[in-house]
Design a protein around this motif. Structure first.
Motif, PDB file in Angstrom:
ATOM      1  N   LEU A   4       0.829  -1.206   0.000  1.00 40.48           N
ATOM      2  CA  LEU A   4       0.000   0.000   0.000  1.00 40.48           C
ATOM      3  C   LEU A   4       0.865   1.257   0.000  1.00 40.48           C
ATOM      4  CD1 LEU A   4      -2.743  -1.114   2.534  1.00 40.48           C
ATOM      5  CD2 LEU A   4      -2.975  -0.882   0.057  1.00 40.48           C
ATOM      6  N   SER A   5       1.972   1.220   0.732  1.00 37.83           N
ATOM      7  CA  SER A   5       2.879   2.364   0.753  1.00 37.83           C
ATOM      8  C   SER A   5       3.457   2.609  -0.631  1.00 37.83           C
ATOM      9  CB  SER A   5       4.005   2.112   1.759  1.00 37.83           C
ATOM     10  OG  SER A   5       3.487   1.935   3.044  1.00 37.83           O
ATOM     11  N   PHE A   6       3.784   1.515  -1.338  1.00 37.27           N
ATOM     12  CA  PHE A   6       4.314   1.627  -2.696  1.00 37.27           C
ATOM     13  C   PHE A   6       3.300   2.299  -3.611  1.00 37.27           C
ATOM     14  CE2 PHE A   6       4.493  -0.249  -6.971  1.00 37.27           C
ATOM     15  CZ  PHE A   6       5.758   0.156  -7.367  1.00 37.27           C
ATOM     16  N   ILE A   7       2.035   1.903  -3.468  1.00 41.91           N
ATOM     17  CA  ILE A   7       0.980   2.493  -4.299  1.00 41.91           C
ATOM     18  C   ILE A   7       0.894   3.990  -4.060  1.00 41.91           C
ATOM     19  CG2 ILE A   7      -1.514   2.581  -4.665  1.00 41.91           C
ATOM     20  CD1 ILE A   7      -1.582  -0.415  -4.082  1.00 41.91           C
ATOM     21  N   LEU A  41      -8.445   3.648  -1.294  1.00 41.00           N
ATOM     22  CA  LEU A  41      -7.244   3.032  -0.728  1.00 41.00           C
ATOM     23  C   LEU A  41      -7.072   3.424   0.737  1.00 41.00           C
ATOM     24  CD1 LEU A  41      -4.739   3.464  -3.684  1.00 41.00           C
ATOM     25  CD2 LEU A  41      -5.629   1.316  -2.791  1.00 41.00           C
ATOM     26  N   LYS A  42      -7.411   4.658   1.052  1.00 44.34           N
ATOM     27  CA  LYS A  42      -7.345   5.089   2.448  1.00 44.34           C
ATOM     28  C   LYS A  42      -8.276   4.253   3.313  1.00 44.34           C
ATOM     29  CE  LYS A  42      -6.030   9.959   1.862  1.00 44.34           C
ATOM     30  NZ  LYS A  42      -6.482  11.362   2.039  1.00 44.34           N
ATOM     31  N   ASN A  43      -9.446   3.939   2.784  1.00 46.70           N
ATOM     32  CA  ASN A  43     -10.386   3.104   3.530  1.00 46.70           C
ATOM     33  C   ASN A  43      -9.802   1.724   3.791  1.00 46.70           C
ATOM     34  OD1 ASN A  43     -12.349   5.102   3.645  1.00 46.70           O
ATOM     35  ND2 ASN A  43     -13.367   4.421   1.769  1.00 46.70           N
ATOM     36  N   VAL A  44      -9.129   1.174   2.771  1.00 48.00           N
ATOM     37  CA  VAL A  44      -8.491  -0.131   2.942  1.00 48.00           C
ATOM     38  C   VAL A  44      -7.424  -0.059   4.027  1.00 48.00           C
ATOM     39  CG1 VAL A  44      -7.039  -1.880   1.840  1.00 48.00           C
ATOM     40  CG2 VAL A  44      -8.961  -0.886   0.583  1.00 48.00           C
ATOM     41  N   VAL A  45      -6.600   0.982   3.975  1.00 49.44           N
ATOM     42  CA  VAL A  45      -5.537   1.154   4.970  1.00 49.44           C
ATOM     43  C   VAL A  45      -6.127   1.330   6.363  1.00 49.44           C
ATOM     44  CG1 VAL A  45      -3.668   2.669   5.730  1.00 49.44           C
ATOM     45  CG2 VAL A  45      -3.896   2.096   3.312  1.00 49.44           C
ATOM     46  N   SER A  46      -7.200   2.111   6.458  1.00 50.54           N
ATOM     47  CA  SER A  46      -7.841   2.348   7.750  1.00 50.54           C
ATOM     48  C   SER A  46      -8.367   1.048   8.345  1.00 50.54           C
ATOM     49  CB  SER A  46      -8.988   3.352   7.585  1.00 50.54           C
ATOM     50  OG  SER A  46      -9.630   3.582   8.817  1.00 50.54           O
ATOM     51  N   ILE A  47      -9.022   0.239   7.514  1.00 47.50           N
ATOM     52  CA  ILE A  47      -9.555  -1.045   7.983  1.00 47.50           C
ATOM     53  C   ILE A  47      -8.417  -1.970   8.404  1.00 47.50           C
ATOM     54  CG2 ILE A  47     -10.770  -3.137   7.261  1.00 47.50           C
ATOM     55  CD1 ILE A  47     -12.467  -1.301   5.424  1.00 47.50           C
ATOM     56  N   TYR A  48      -7.376  -2.018   7.593  1.00 46.69           N
ATOM     57  CA  TYR A  48      -6.222  -2.870   7.907  1.00 46.69           C
ATOM     58  C   TYR A  48      -5.599  -2.468   9.243  1.00 46.69           C
ATOM     59  CZ  TYR A  48      -1.344  -4.378   7.837  1.00 46.69           C
ATOM     60  OH  TYR A  48      -0.125  -4.892   8.183  1.00 46.69           O
ATOM     61  N   THR A  49      -5.410  -1.174   9.444  1.00 48.05           N
ATOM     62  CA  THR A  49      -4.801  -0.686  10.679  1.00 48.05           C
ATOM     63  C   THR A  49      -5.681  -1.002  11.881  1.00 48.05           C
ATOM     64  OG1 THR A  49      -3.733   1.112   9.454  1.00 48.05           O
ATOM     65  CG2 THR A  49      -3.883   1.352  11.849  1.00 48.05           C
ATOM     66  N   HIS A  50      -6.987  -0.780  11.725  1.00 52.41           N
ATOM     67  CA  HIS A  50      -7.927  -1.061  12.813  1.00 52.41           C
ATOM     68  C   HIS A  50      -7.863  -2.535  13.207  1.00 52.41           C
ATOM     69  CE1 HIS A  50     -11.750  -1.721  14.891  1.00 52.41           C
ATOM     70  NE2 HIS A  50     -11.788  -0.415  15.119  1.00 52.41           N
ATOM     71  N   GLU A  51      -7.892  -3.418  12.212  1.00 52.74           N
ATOM     72  CA  GLU A  51      -7.877  -4.853  12.497  1.00 52.74           C
ATOM     73  C   GLU A  51      -6.557  -5.277  13.127  1.00 52.74           C
ATOM     74  OE1 GLU A  51     -10.450  -7.007  12.223  1.00 52.74           O
ATOM     75  OE2 GLU A  51     -11.538  -5.144  11.845  1.00 52.74           O
ATOM     76  N   THR A  73       2.640   0.957  21.370  1.00 58.79           N
ATOM     77  CA  THR A  73       3.764   1.139  20.445  1.00 58.79           C
ATOM     78  C   THR A  73       3.334   0.789  19.026  1.00 58.79           C
ATOM     79  OG1 THR A  73       5.411   0.676  22.162  1.00 58.79           O
ATOM     80  CG2 THR A  73       6.099   0.385  19.872  1.00 58.79           C
ATOM     81  N   LEU A  74       2.608  -0.318  18.882  1.00 59.46           N
ATOM     82  CA  LEU A  74       2.096  -0.716  17.570  1.00 59.46           C
ATOM     83  C   LEU A  74       1.168   0.355  17.011  1.00 59.46           C
ATOM     84  CD1 LEU A  74       1.610  -2.823  15.311  1.00 59.46           C
ATOM     85  CD2 LEU A  74      -0.209  -3.789  16.751  1.00 59.46           C
ATOM     86  N   PHE A  75       0.248   0.823  17.830  1.00 56.32           N
ATOM     87  CA  PHE A  75      -0.696   1.859  17.396  1.00 56.32           C
ATOM     88  C   PHE A  75       0.048   3.109  16.915  1.00 56.32           C
ATOM     89  CE2 PHE A  75      -3.071   5.723  18.297  1.00 56.32           C
ATOM     90  CZ  PHE A  75      -4.310   5.473  17.715  1.00 56.32           C
ATOM     91  N   ASN A  76       0.968   3.590  17.725  1.00 59.34           N
ATOM     92  CA  ASN A  76       1.692   4.821  17.383  1.00 59.34           C
ATOM     93  C   ASN A  76       2.550   4.647  16.140  1.00 59.34           C
ATOM     94  OD1 ASN A  76       0.636   6.289  19.563  1.00 59.34           O
ATOM     95  ND2 ASN A  76       2.223   5.549  20.950  1.00 59.34           N
ATOM     96  N   ASN A  77       3.175   3.480  15.995  1.00 64.44           N
ATOM     97  CA  ASN A  77       4.012   3.239  14.820  1.00 64.44           C
ATOM     98  C   ASN A  77       3.187   3.232  13.538  1.00 64.44           C
ATOM     99  OD1 ASN A  77       6.359   3.076  16.301  1.00 64.44           O
ATOM    100  ND2 ASN A  77       6.403   0.839  16.376  1.00 64.44           N
ATOM    101  N   LEU A  78       2.047   2.565  13.562  1.00 62.09           N
ATOM    102  CA  LEU A  78       1.206   2.501  12.366  1.00 62.09           C
ATOM    103  C   LEU A  78       0.678   3.883  11.991  1.00 62.09           C
ATOM    104  CD1 LEU A  78      -0.796  -0.800  13.028  1.00 62.09           C
ATOM    105  CD2 LEU A  78       0.902  -0.407  11.241  1.00 62.09           C
ATOM    106  N   ASP A  90      -8.274   9.521   9.372  1.00 58.38           N
ATOM    107  CA  ASP A  90      -8.823   9.774  10.703  1.00 58.38           C
ATOM    108  C   ASP A  90      -8.863   8.467  11.495  1.00 58.38           C
ATOM    109  OD1 ASP A  90     -10.138  10.565  12.954  1.00 58.38           O
ATOM    110  OD2 ASP A  90     -12.032  11.078  11.963  1.00 58.38           O
ATOM    111  N   PHE A  91      -8.016   8.372  12.513  1.00 51.24           N
ATOM    112  CA  PHE A  91      -7.964   7.173  13.345  1.00 51.24           C
ATOM    113  C   PHE A  91      -8.650   7.391  14.693  1.00 51.24           C
ATOM    114  CE2 PHE A  91      -4.223   6.286  10.594  1.00 51.24           C
ATOM    115  CZ  PHE A  91      -4.644   5.059  10.096  1.00 51.24           C
ATOM    116  N   SER A  92      -9.503   8.401  14.795  1.00 48.49           N
ATOM    117  CA  SER A  92     -10.147   8.689  16.076  1.00 48.49           C
ATOM    118  C   SER A  92     -11.064   7.552  16.521  1.00 48.49           C
ATOM    119  CB  SER A  92     -10.934   9.999  15.995  1.00 48.49           C
ATOM    120  OG  SER A  92     -11.924   9.940  14.978  1.00 48.49           O
ATOM    121  N   SER A  93     -11.719   6.883  15.574  1.00 49.68           N
ATOM    122  CA  SER A  93     -12.588   5.766  15.930  1.00 49.68           C
ATOM    123  C   SER A  93     -11.773   4.608  16.502  1.00 49.68           C
ATOM    124  CB  SER A  93     -13.377   5.296  14.701  1.00 49.68           C
ATOM    125  OG  SER A  93     -14.162   4.164  15.015  1.00 49.68           O
TER     126      SER A  93
END
Length: 229
Positions: A4-7, A41-51, A73-78, A90-93
């Motif tokens: 995803l970062s490459f994209i 793509l942001k939605n995909v990243v958001s879902i991936y990070t949440h999971e 640490t994981l949360f802050n790094n992502l 927006d990662f407030s949720s």
């Protein structure tokens, strides 16, 4: 995540992109389509990070316990990785969901201490009632009335995790302790011994709940980790 970062970093170099269920042509006159693709793509990243983060929180509950320092640490790094890549997500949720578990884990050691103290005081009150009426009990009505007064005193928080999803669990524990203390004293002349440190902690957690998002500190992590050890 690397894909995803490459994209994101190379999206402007492609005239045609296909993958992850998306297909778009990046022509000069199709900027809107490109913007829509980025949002998807942001939605995909958001879902991936949440999971990813929530799986870390939940996994600890079925193994050797949550290690909150690792989780944060994981949360802050992502989140920081997305910021570096210029992804305005927006990662407030997600933060609110993780905070809910964090607050629960912080609260339970102190809430449990309150419940144990009330149970012990009720046991003392029961012994006092038994001594008062003796054996055999000759005043059944009087005995029943005293037991009813004792049973009015709540000493357990039922389904605390479920309750914590809709109410301030620390406030519930504080109120339960206050009511129990008053009734034990007025009905049975018994003082409820409560650990002041635990009460102070409950008041602190109550405030954290009301003023979310939680500002995570090492001390709060220690409070939460103790629930699992």
């Amino acid at each position: 995540m690397a894909f995803l970062s490459f994209i994101y970093s190379n999206l402007s170099r492609f005239k045609r992109f296909k993958g992850l269920g998306f297909e778009a042509e990046l022509w000069e006159d199709k900027q809107k389509e490109a913007a829509d693709l980025i949002e998807r793509l942001k939605n995909v990243v958001s879902i991936y990070t949440h999971e990813t983060v929530m799986n870390d929180v939940l996994r600890g509950r079925f193994s050797d316990g949550v290690r909150w320092n690792n989780t944060w640490t994981l949360f802050n790094n992502l989140v920081s990785q997305h910021d570096v890549l210029g992804q305005k997500i927006d990662f407030s949720s997600l933060k609110r969901d993780v905070d809910s578990y964090f607050l629960f884990d912080m609260c339970m050691p102190a809430a449990s201490a309150v419940q144990i103290a009330i149970e012990n005081a009720k046991r003392e009150a029961r012994q006092k009632i038994d001594t008062e009426f003796g054996t055999p009990i000759r005043d059944a009505a009087g005995y029943g009335a005293r037991i009813a007064k004792l049973n009015e005193i709540t000493s357990r928080i039922e389904e605390p995790f479920t309750l914590s999803k809709s109410r301030n669990l620390a406030r519930v524990a504080i109120d339960m302790a206050a009511v129990a203390r008053e009734k034990l004293k007025s009905h049975f002349e018994i003082d409820l011994p409560l650990d002041q440190e635990m009460l102070d902690r409950l008041h602190a957690i109550e405030s954290l709940y009301e003023n979310r998002p939680v500002q995570v500190t090492d001390e709060l992590i220690l409070w939460a980790d103790r629930w699992h050890h």
